[in-house]
Motif scaffolding. Structure first.
Motif, PDB file in Angstrom:
ATOM      1  N   TYR A 291      38.934  30.021  38.479  1.00 16.13           N
ATOM      2  CA  TYR A 291      39.737  31.248  38.459  1.00 16.13           C
ATOM      3  C   TYR A 291      39.875  31.860  39.862  1.00 16.13           C
ATOM      4  N   ASN A 294      42.943  33.979  40.520  1.00 15.51           N
ATOM      5  CA  ASN A 294      42.865  35.228  39.752  1.00 15.51           C
ATOM      6  C   ASN A 294      41.890  36.215  40.381  1.00 15.51           C
ATOM      7  N   VAL A 295      40.787  35.692  40.929  1.00 12.11           N
ATOM      8  CA  VAL A 295      39.798  36.557  41.598  1.00 12.11           C
ATOM      9  C   VAL A 295      40.439  37.284  42.771  1.00 12.11           C
ATOM     10  N   TYR A 423      34.257  34.615  31.528  1.00 14.01           N
ATOM     11  CA  TYR A 423      34.655  35.035  32.878  1.00 14.01           C
ATOM     12  C   TYR A 423      36.025  35.722  32.895  1.00 14.01           C
ATOM     13  N   LEU A 427      36.676  39.473  34.099  1.00 11.47           N
ATOM     14  CA  LEU A 427      37.607  39.653  35.213  1.00 11.47           C
ATOM     15  C   LEU A 427      38.762  40.580  34.846  1.00 11.47           C
ATOM     16  N   ILE A 432      36.901  43.262  38.405  1.00  5.90           N
ATOM     17  CA  ILE A 432      36.313  42.369  39.390  1.00  5.90           C
ATOM     18  C   ILE A 432      34.971  42.883  39.901  1.00  5.90           C
ATOM     19  N   THR A 435      32.238  42.095  37.386  1.00  6.35           N
ATOM     20  CA  THR A 435      32.063  40.647  37.404  1.00  6.35           C
ATOM     21  C   THR A 435      31.202  40.211  38.576  1.00  6.35           C
TER      22      THR A 435
END
Length: 465
Positions: A291, A294-295, A423, A427, A432, A435
């Motif tokens: 990911y 996406n992060v 996750y 997220l 974030i 996470t």
């Protein structure tokens, strides 16, 4: 037994061991390319520019990610049951086919279920790559270079991830499977020229074949080298007899019983391996790979998330290369523990930057999340993720190593499924910051335990406990 040097890895004795390792890591590279392909591809499939005729929702994307974990669980059960029964070589052939099915289904996709099944097959192949291949490499290599060659897996893994990122970002969706599917074919052809490991052959009572295999991997061919005939055969015979005696004395040719698992030392090793698995997965070292784009998108950085993911691919290669170079010099413990510390600092820093800065600051210092994530990815690549399999293979008693490794990988595969499923929820729903803080806290807790209890396994014999 043999001369050592600073450049021991270039010794003639190790040439076929290195060649065999490189052959196996063709699949490691191909598998990683499939994982790297997923991150930017999911973004594309959820966008208006999707090449598919059907939509991919966030829930679909979550299942596409997590069905890999289900395949990983099934694969660990399968290869755990067949690794000793069928031998290393046959399993090495088998693991290539689910990977090929993965790419075929991606090319022929008609509905999201094709992608689910494809990712499940990718998980099956992954289980073989991370269970069968480490055992095979540990059995054919000398202890002087074993750590470097097992750690080399992560260098190929990182390079494959980067190629996957790049291919998915810049090439047509339907072209990529046509390119990558060539690799497992090359891998299968290459393995036709490699024999079964001598340890596996000895366990099955095939002593003559085991001796030929031993000589092959040690690059001993006295009949073609008259000058070495007087010395190499005696060395080879001595070493082979030592290997056979170690297997006989260690009970490796005797069936494994439940008593072999239920003693204080073995249970302690299992518990320590479980902590390693928790660190490996709950730290996010693997989920971040899946990911990555996406992060970065969630961090508020104005830099293209796919470009950031590609940068991370280069950083991961550097980290994996560092593991290959440093693991025999400094040992396993220092690399693993410093890796946990580096990941902790990087993720706490990443989370704090997102939490305590406004939009203007994020835009002005859009490079800060990349720096923190570079620290996370680099340190994970040389330790928590990079040498995890090396340590888990080496820490268990020789008699039950295959079974113990299978149990550990089964537990790890369950964690893979849970992590890949949770996750995206963390997220996209919790944010974030939560996470990153959660993953960093896992590094702190697991790191403290491993600092106190993790033994150093550098130089450990693969036949003796």
């Amino acid at each position: 037994m043999h001369a050592k040097s600073k450049l021991a890895i270039f010794n003639k004795r190790y040439r076929r061991q290195i060649l065999a390792t490189l052959t196996e890591h063709i699949m490691t590279f191909a598998h990683a390319a499939g994982l790297g392909w997923l991150s930017p591809t999911l973004n594309i499939l959820q966008s208006p520019a999707s090449p598919l005729d059907f939509p991919i929702t966030t829930e679909d994307a979550s299942w596409i990610g997590s069905t890999f974990g289900l395949g990983f669980i099934a694969g660990n059960v399968f290869f755990g049951l067949t690794l000793d029964r069928l031998g290393r070589k046959l399993n090495i052939y088998i693991l290539a086919f689910p990977h090929m099915i993965f790419w075929i289904l991606n090319y022929l996709v008609q509905s999201v279920e094709y992608l689910y099944v494809g990712r499940f097959c990718a998980g099956l192949a992954s289980a073989g790559i991370f269970l069968v291949v480490p055992v095979y490499i540990s059995e054919i290599t000398d202890k002087d270079i074993r750590g470097a060659l097992t750690a080399m897996a992560m260098m190929f893994f990182s390079t494959g991830l980067l190629c996957g990122y790049i291919l998915a970002t810049y090439l047509d969706y339907y072209l990529i499977p046509c390119i990558i599917i060539v690799l497992p074919i090359i891998y299968l052809v290459g393995n036709l020229f490699l024999p079964e490991t001598p340890q596996c052959l000895l366990k099955h009572g095939r002593e003559k074949e085991a001796e030929l295999s031993f000589n092959f991997y040690k690059n001993i061919e006295p009949e073609t080298n008259v000058e070495c005939f007087a010395t190499q055969p005696s060395v080879a015979i001595s070493e082979f007899k030592e290997l056979k005696a170690a297997i006989d004395l260690g009970g490796l040719s005797v069936p494994v019983t439940l008593k072999d698992f239920f003693n204080r030392s073995t249970l302690f090793n299992f518990f320590t391996a479980a902590i390693l698995c928790l660190l490996n997965q709950l730290s996010g070292s693997f989920a971040i790979i899946n990911y990555m784009a996406n992060v970065f998108a969630a961090s508020g950085s104005t830099i293209d998330p796919n470009v950031s993911a590609i940068v991370m691919g280069f950083v991961q290669i550097l980290g994996s290369l560092s593991a290959t170079v440093l693991v025999e010099r400094f040992g396993r413990r220092p690399l693993l523990l410093s890796s946990a510390v580096g990941m902790m600092v990087g993720m706490y820093g990443f989370g704090a930057f997102v939490q305590f800065t406004d939009e203007e600051t994020k835009a002005a210092y859009n490079w800060v999340p990349i720096i923190f994530m570079m620290l996370v990815v680099f340190t994970a690549s040389y330790g928590v993720f990079g040498i995890f399999f090396t340590i888990v293979v080496e820490m268990h008693p020789a008699k039950i190593r295959v079974q113990a490794l299978s149990i550990c990988m089964l537990f790890n595969s369950i964690l893979v499924f849970i992590t890949l499923k949770l996750y995206p929820f963390f997220l996209f729903n919790l944010g974030i910051t939560v996470t990153m803080y959660s993953c960093a806290s896992v590094c702190v807790i697991a790191g403290i335990y491993l600092y106190i209890f993790l033994p150093e396994t550098k130089g450990k014999s693969m036949e003796k406990d």
